[in-house]
Design an enzyme around this catalytic site. Sequence first.
Site, PDB file in Angstrom:
ATOM      1  N   HIS A 104      -3.694   0.872   7.510  1.00  0.00           N
ATOM      2  CA  HIS A 104      -2.356   1.469   7.566  1.00  0.00           C
ATOM      3  C   HIS A 104      -2.301   2.733   6.701  1.00  0.00           C
ATOM      4  O   HIS A 104      -1.814   3.773   7.146  1.00  0.00           O
ATOM      5  CB  HIS A 104      -1.337   0.428   7.084  1.00  0.00           C
ATOM      6  CG  HIS A 104       0.074   0.916   7.054  1.00  0.00           C
ATOM      7  ND1 HIS A 104       1.015   0.510   7.955  1.00  0.00           N
ATOM      8  CD2 HIS A 104       0.712   1.778   6.211  1.00  0.00           C
ATOM      9  CE1 HIS A 104       2.176   1.091   7.685  1.00  0.00           C
ATOM     10  NE2 HIS A 104       2.012   1.867   6.625  1.00  0.00           N
ATOM     11  N   GLU A 105      -2.804   2.633   5.478  1.00  0.00           N
ATOM     12  CA  GLU A 105      -2.738   3.775   4.561  1.00  0.00           C
ATOM     13  C   GLU A 105      -3.683   4.890   4.988  1.00  0.00           C
ATOM     14  O   GLU A 105      -3.361   6.069   4.841  1.00  0.00           O
ATOM     15  CB  GLU A 105      -3.015   3.337   3.120  1.00  0.00           C
ATOM     16  CG  GLU A 105      -2.061   2.280   2.584  1.00  0.00           C
ATOM     17  CD  GLU A 105      -0.585   2.558   2.823  1.00  0.00           C
ATOM     18  OE1 GLU A 105      -0.170   3.738   2.853  1.00  0.00           O
ATOM     19  OE2 GLU A 105       0.169   1.585   2.996  1.00  0.00           O
TER      20      GLU A 105
ATOM     21  N   CYS B 243       6.468  -0.424   6.757  1.00  0.00           N
ATOM     22  CA  CYS B 243       6.057   0.807   6.085  1.00  0.00           C
ATOM     23  C   CYS B 243       7.147   1.234   5.112  1.00  0.00           C
ATOM     24  O   CYS B 243       8.331   1.236   5.471  1.00  0.00           O
ATOM     25  CB  CYS B 243       5.813   1.898   7.130  1.00  0.00           C
ATOM     26  SG  CYS B 243       5.296   3.470   6.438  1.00  0.00           S
ATOM     27  N   LEU B 244       6.748   1.620   3.912  1.00  0.00           N
ATOM     28  CA  LEU B 244       7.721   2.073   2.929  1.00  0.00           C
ATOM     29  C   LEU B 244       8.419   3.356   3.364  1.00  0.00           C
ATOM     30  O   LEU B 244       9.524   3.648   2.905  1.00  0.00           O
ATOM     31  CB  LEU B 244       7.047   2.274   1.564  1.00  0.00           C
ATOM     32  CG  LEU B 244       6.526   0.987   0.905  1.00  0.00           C
ATOM     33  CD1 LEU B 244       5.734   1.320  -0.353  1.00  0.00           C
ATOM     34  CD2 LEU B 244       7.656   0.027   0.608  1.00  0.00           C
TER      35      LEU B 244
ATOM     36  N   GLY C 103       0.829  -1.195   0.000  1.00  0.00           N
ATOM     37  CA  GLY C 103       0.000   0.000   0.000  1.00  0.00           C
ATOM     38  C   GLY C 103       0.861   1.242   0.000  1.00  0.00           C
ATOM     39  O   GLY C 103       2.054   1.194   0.308  1.00  0.00           O
TER      40      GLY C 103
ATOM     41  N   GLN D 144       2.918  10.008   1.384  1.00  0.00           N
ATOM     42  CA  GLN D 144       4.207   9.325   1.286  1.00  0.00           C
ATOM     43  C   GLN D 144       4.987   9.719   0.036  1.00  0.00           C
ATOM     44  O   GLN D 144       6.184   9.458  -0.044  1.00  0.00           O
ATOM     45  CB  GLN D 144       4.020   7.811   1.340  1.00  0.00           C
ATOM     46  CG  GLN D 144       3.570   7.326   2.705  1.00  0.00           C
ATOM     47  CD  GLN D 144       3.392   5.833   2.709  1.00  0.00           C
ATOM     48  OE1 GLN D 144       2.347   5.327   2.343  1.00  0.00           O
ATOM     49  NE2 GLN D 144       4.439   5.127   3.107  1.00  0.00           N
TER      50      GLN D 144
ATOM     51  N   HIS E   5      -1.990   6.948   7.474  1.00  0.00           N
ATOM     52  CA  HIS E   5      -1.093   7.933   6.846  1.00  0.00           C
ATOM     53  C   HIS E   5      -1.848   9.210   6.494  1.00  0.00           C
ATOM     54  O   HIS E   5      -1.304  10.312   6.619  1.00  0.00           O
ATOM     55  CB  HIS E   5      -0.455   7.369   5.574  1.00  0.00           C
ATOM     56  CG  HIS E   5       0.791   6.589   5.800  1.00  0.00           C
ATOM     57  ND1 HIS E   5       1.926   7.139   6.351  1.00  0.00           N
ATOM     58  CD2 HIS E   5       1.090   5.290   5.535  1.00  0.00           C
ATOM     59  CE1 HIS E   5       2.872   6.222   6.421  1.00  0.00           C
ATOM     60  NE2 HIS E   5       2.390   5.088   5.935  1.00  0.00           N
TER      61      HIS E   5
END
Length: 181
Positions: free
Chosen positions: A130-131, A88-89, A46, A51, A134
Amino acid sequence: MAIQPIRLFGDPILRKPALEVVDFDKELRRLVEDLTDTMLDAPGAGLAAPQIGVGLRVLTWYVDGEPGHLVNPQLDLSAEIQDGPEGCLSIPELTYDCKRALSVVARGFNMHGDPVTIEGSDLLARAIQHETDHLDGVLFIDRLDTDARKAAMKEIREAEWFGLEQPLVKISPHATRGLSI
């Protein structure tokens, strides 16, 4: 295809709540494409618009070989909980067990402005939660218990990427209805 740099922990945009999308236009479709391309290239399950430096409520996912996106998500979470590994990226090479709702019903819009409802459990539910976090300026490490969060922060401070100069935050081309970004 437009792969964008992924903002890393410490970049202020990751802590700022994103603005609701009001224009479902060519720029939004390009943003969804950029998010999807960047997520697949990373690779990740995701990615949210902040991000890649865009403070709008847009997220993408790639779960079980299926990509998807959601604009202006609103979530209904199950009472049943899952506890499992999450990364997480924006916090590379860091994985900790994190509690999330087992399933989710996510309502929002697609990139064309059509209303959509996504129902998912397990990894899809985790990715959407999760997203969406963000989009609210929340990182998964914020959801860890005190000991795990301390360990995660120690690992972040020791990471090679931590403290690298971050790119400037870009201003979205979308109308903000007089709100400052």
